[in-house]
Write a protein that holds these residues in place. Structure first.
Motif, mmCIF file in Angstrom:
data_model
loop_
_atom_site.group_PDB
_atom_site.id
_atom_site.type_symbol
_atom_site.label_atom_id
_atom_site.label_comp_id
_atom_site.label_asym_id
_atom_site.label_seq_id
_atom_site.Cartn_x
_atom_site.Cartn_y
_atom_site.Cartn_z
ATOM 1 N N THR A 1 0.809 -1.222 0.000
ATOM 2 C CA THR A 1 0.000 0.000 0.000
ATOM 3 C C THR A 1 0.845 1.276 0.000
ATOM 4 O O THR A 1 0.338 2.347 -0.318
ATOM 5 C CB THR A 1 -0.917 0.026 1.242
ATOM 6 O OG1 THR A 1 -0.109 -0.075 2.418
ATOM 7 C CG2 THR A 1 -1.905 -1.139 1.194
ATOM 8 N N SER A 2 2.106 1.158 0.336
ATOM 9 C CA SER A 2 2.991 2.324 0.338
ATOM 10 C C SER A 2 4.432 1.833 0.258
ATOM 11 O O SER A 2 4.721 0.671 0.593
ATOM 12 C CB SER A 2 2.793 3.157 1.624
ATOM 13 O OG SER A 2 3.206 2.413 2.764
ATOM 14 N N PRO A 3 5.320 2.704 -0.210
ATOM 15 C CA PRO A 3 5.094 4.065 -0.708
ATOM 16 C C PRO A 3 4.460 4.037 -2.095
ATOM 17 O O PRO A 3 4.480 3.000 -2.767
ATOM 18 C CB PRO A 3 6.507 4.654 -0.749
ATOM 19 C CG PRO A 3 7.376 3.459 -1.032
ATOM 20 C CD PRO A 3 6.757 2.336 -0.269
ATOM 21 N N PRO A 4 3.921 5.146 -2.559
ATOM 22 C CA PRO A 4 3.261 5.167 -3.868
ATOM 23 C C PRO A 4 4.176 4.730 -5.007
ATOM 24 O O PRO A 4 3.723 4.087 -5.964
ATOM 25 C CB PRO A 4 2.845 6.640 -4.028
ATOM 26 C CG PRO A 4 2.776 7.172 -2.636
ATOM 27 C CD PRO A 4 3.831 6.448 -1.862
ATOM 28 N N GLU A 5 5.455 5.074 -4.911
ATOM 29 C CA GLU A 5 6.390 4.686 -5.984
ATOM 30 C C GLU A 5 6.503 3.169 -6.093
ATOM 31 O O GLU A 5 6.616 2.622 -7.190
ATOM 32 C CB GLU A 5 7.770 5.282 -5.702
ATOM 33 C CG GLU A 5 7.808 6.804 -5.717
ATOM 34 C CD GLU A 5 7.524 7.411 -4.350
ATOM 35 O OE1 GLU A 5 7.808 8.616 -4.178
ATOM 36 O OE2 GLU A 5 7.019 6.696 -3.469
ATOM 37 N N LEU A 6 6.464 2.479 -4.943
ATOM 38 C CA LEU A 6 6.552 1.022 -4.967
ATOM 39 C C LEU A 6 5.256 0.427 -5.508
ATOM 40 O O LEU A 6 5.291 -0.543 -6.285
ATOM 41 C CB LEU A 6 6.836 0.493 -3.565
ATOM 42 C CG LEU A 6 6.897 -1.031 -3.433
ATOM 43 C CD1 LEU A 6 7.999 -1.614 -4.316
ATOM 44 C CD2 LEU A 6 7.106 -1.447 -1.980
ATOM 45 N N VAL A 7 4.114 0.987 -5.133
ATOM 46 C CA VAL A 7 2.830 0.498 -5.647
ATOM 47 C C VAL A 7 2.805 0.585 -7.164
ATOM 48 O O VAL A 7 2.428 -0.369 -7.862
ATOM 49 C CB VAL A 7 1.660 1.308 -5.041
ATOM 50 C CG1 VAL A 7 0.348 0.914 -5.704
ATOM 51 C CG2 VAL A 7 1.588 1.097 -3.538
ATOM 52 N N ALA A 8 3.249 1.723 -7.700
ATOM 53 C CA ALA A 8 3.256 1.903 -9.152
ATOM 54 C C ALA A 8 4.212 0.928 -9.821
ATOM 55 O O ALA A 8 3.901 0.359 -10.882
ATOM 56 C CB ALA A 8 3.644 3.344 -9.495
ATOM 57 N N HIS A 9 5.357 0.702 -9.217
ATOM 58 C CA HIS A 9 6.339 -0.203 -9.817
ATOM 59 C C HIS A 9 5.840 -1.648 -9.803
ATOM 60 O O HIS A 9 6.028 -2.381 -10.790
ATOM 61 C CB HIS A 9 7.668 -0.111 -9.071
ATOM 62 C CG HIS A 9 8.753 -0.941 -9.675
ATOM 63 N ND1 HIS A 9 9.272 -0.699 -10.929
ATOM 64 C CD2 HIS A 9 9.407 -2.046 -9.201
ATOM 65 C CE1 HIS A 9 10.208 -1.596 -11.200
ATOM 66 N NE2 HIS A 9 10.300 -2.428 -10.171
ATOM 67 N N VAL A 10 5.200 -2.065 -8.715
ATOM 68 C CA VAL A 10 4.673 -3.425 -8.646
ATOM 69 C C VAL A 10 3.578 -3.616 -9.695
ATOM 70 O O VAL A 10 3.475 -4.681 -10.333
ATOM 71 C CB VAL A 10 4.145 -3.728 -7.233
ATOM 72 C CG1 VAL A 10 3.372 -5.052 -7.201
ATOM 73 C CG2 VAL A 10 5.310 -3.786 -6.250
ATOM 74 N N ARG A 11 2.737 -2.601 -9.908
ATOM 75 C CA ARG A 11 1.705 -2.682 -10.954
ATOM 76 C C ARG A 11 2.351 -2.842 -12.328
ATOM 77 O O ARG A 11 1.893 -3.626 -13.164
ATOM 78 C CB ARG A 11 0.830 -1.437 -10.923
ATOM 79 C CG ARG A 11 -0.167 -1.408 -9.779
ATOM 80 C CD ARG A 11 -0.911 -0.098 -9.746
ATOM 81 N NE ARG A 11 -1.915 -0.089 -8.682
ATOM 82 C CZ ARG A 11 -2.450 1.002 -8.159
ATOM 83 N NH1 ARG A 11 -2.084 2.200 -8.632
ATOM 84 N NH2 ARG A 11 -3.349 0.923 -7.206
ATOM 85 N N THR A 12 3.418 -2.087 -12.563
ATOM 86 C CA THR A 12 4.113 -2.207 -13.846
ATOM 87 C C THR A 12 4.683 -3.604 -14.020
ATOM 88 O O THR A 12 4.575 -4.204 -15.107
ATOM 89 C CB THR A 12 5.252 -1.173 -13.927
ATOM 90 O OG1 THR A 12 4.712 0.145 -13.826
ATOM 91 C CG2 THR A 12 6.031 -1.301 -15.234
ATOM 92 N N LEU A 13 5.277 -4.151 -12.962
ATOM 93 C CA LEU A 13 5.823 -5.508 -13.032
ATOM 94 C C LEU A 13 4.723 -6.539 -13.269
ATOM 95 O O LEU A 13 4.893 -7.482 -14.052
ATOM 96 C CB LEU A 13 6.567 -5.838 -11.739
ATOM 97 C CG LEU A 13 7.904 -5.136 -11.503
ATOM 98 C CD1 LEU A 13 8.492 -5.550 -10.154
ATOM 99 C CD2 LEU A 13 8.899 -5.463 -12.621
ATOM 100 N N ALA B 1 2.375 -10.468 -16.754
ATOM 101 C CA ALA B 1 1.160 -11.008 -17.374
ATOM 102 C C ALA B 1 1.318 -11.097 -18.891
ATOM 103 O O ALA B 1 0.906 -12.084 -19.508
ATOM 104 C CB ALA B 1 -0.045 -10.134 -17.010
ATOM 105 N N ARG B 2 1.944 -10.079 -19.495
ATOM 106 C CA ARG B 2 2.163 -10.113 -20.946
ATOM 107 C C ARG B 2 3.146 -11.211 -21.320
ATOM 108 O O ARG B 2 3.066 -11.794 -22.410
ATOM 109 C CB ARG B 2 2.697 -8.762 -21.423
ATOM 110 C CG ARG B 2 1.667 -7.633 -21.351
ATOM 111 C CD ARG B 2 2.163 -6.407 -22.099
ATOM 112 N NE ARG B 2 3.380 -5.860 -21.552
ATOM 113 C CZ ARG B 2 3.424 -4.923 -20.593
ATOM 114 N NH1 ARG B 2 2.293 -4.466 -20.081
ATOM 115 N NH2 ARG B 2 4.573 -4.465 -20.146
#
Length: 314
Positions: free
Chosen positions: A292-304, A309-310
């Protein structure tokens, strides 16, 4: 029986191998008389080695500290161990000094040892996110001596934002934790324990004192609890779907701490200088998790997650 020059080298090696020797012990080791031992000790003194006579019932000899650094005699395994430690930068913050010492050591090694030590070039240390701060060897030794001698010291300390403050402390221990060195000390003005990053300490100025009575204190545990993740650029609290003891067994205190939530979940408090490193550590836990935090880690995990998935699309 050894020739005189070889015997002197052997005698010097024995004196360097432990603190105190009786004359009879040296005579037995060298297979010579105690009278010859006394003459050889005198020869070493003439060559500049401060061999001191010890008193008491079992008086003998002790190699003291001199004004200059005498040649140090190492056996084969000791020389390889020292070279390995220097090559892998075992002393955090003193990497440049370690490299200079290694070069000097390799220059004086006999060929049989030089071949063994050259193989150490194939040793690789796991790189840290960023190198540790450089240290002043003289400052490190000054602080270590103050800890040993129980001398109160005063120094200027610069906080993370550069603000200086004057400190009067009773130094307890130096602790190398992660990428940094810390001085654990009793702060006389704040009447509490404190840990100070050594790279932020200005050299204390003599005279030191007064002397104090050392206190019982677990310096390593204190540093671990006060610095884990706090020194990292990014800190994270991650809910992991696994028992706390399972996750605690997979990490070290330098990586983070684990807090139990219930029998099947726990919170991992961790940090790193990059979100990429954080994501790798968390992914290696082998259990489902929620960030849930920090926001930078949340965004990076979503990108990964999208990238992975691709990668497995039919």
């Amino acid at each position: 029986m050894l020739e005189t020059s070889a015997r002197l080298l052997r005698l010097l090696a024995l004196l360097q191998s432990r603190r105190d020797w009786q004359g009879a012990e040296l005579a037995d080791e060298l297979q010579i008389s105690q009278r010859t031992v006394r003459r050889d000790i005198d020869r070493l003194r003439e060559l500049g080695y401060p061999v001191n006579a010890t008193t008491g019932t079992f008086g003998g000899y002790r190699l003291g500290a001199g004004a200059e650094l005498p040649p140090l005699l190492l056996d084969d395994n000791e020389a390889v161990a020292v070279a390995a430690a220097l090559r892998t930068n075992a002393v955090t913050g003193l990497e440049e000094v370690s490299l200079r010492a290694l070069l000097k050591l390799e220059q004086v090694l006999p060929s049989r040892l030089r071949h063994r030590v050259s193989a150490l070039q194939h040793i690789e240390s796991v790189p840290r996110d960023t190198p540790g701060p450089a240290l002043d060897p003289e400052l490190l030794s000054t602080l270590a001596a103050a800890c040993r001698d129980s001398d109160t010291i005063r120094f200027d300390y610069h906080s993370h934002d550069g603000t200086p403050s004057r400190r009067r402390v009773e130094p307890h221990r130096l602790v190398n934790w992660g990428r940094r060195w810390y001085l654990v000390a009793w702060d006389c003005d704040r009447t509490d324990w404190r840990s100070f990053r050594v790279d932020r300490i200005s050299p204390p100025r003599p005279p030191f004192g007064p002397r104090f009575t050392p206190r019982d204190f677990d310096a390593t545990t204190y540093v671990a609890s006060s610095t884990t993740s706090a020194a990292w650029r990014f800190q994270a609290r991650v809910l992991v779907h696994a028992p706390a003891d399972v996750i605690a067994a997979r990490i070290t205190a330098a990586v983070g701490t684990v807090e139990a939530v219930d029998a099947t979940t726990c919170v991992l408090v961790t940090g790193a200088d990059t979100v990429e490193t954080l994501a790798v550590w968390i992914g290696m836990l082998g259990h489902d998790f929620e960030v849930t935090s920090p926001p930078e880690l949340v965004a990076h995990v979503r990108t990964l997650a999208a990238r992975y998935a691709r990668a497995v699309q039919d």
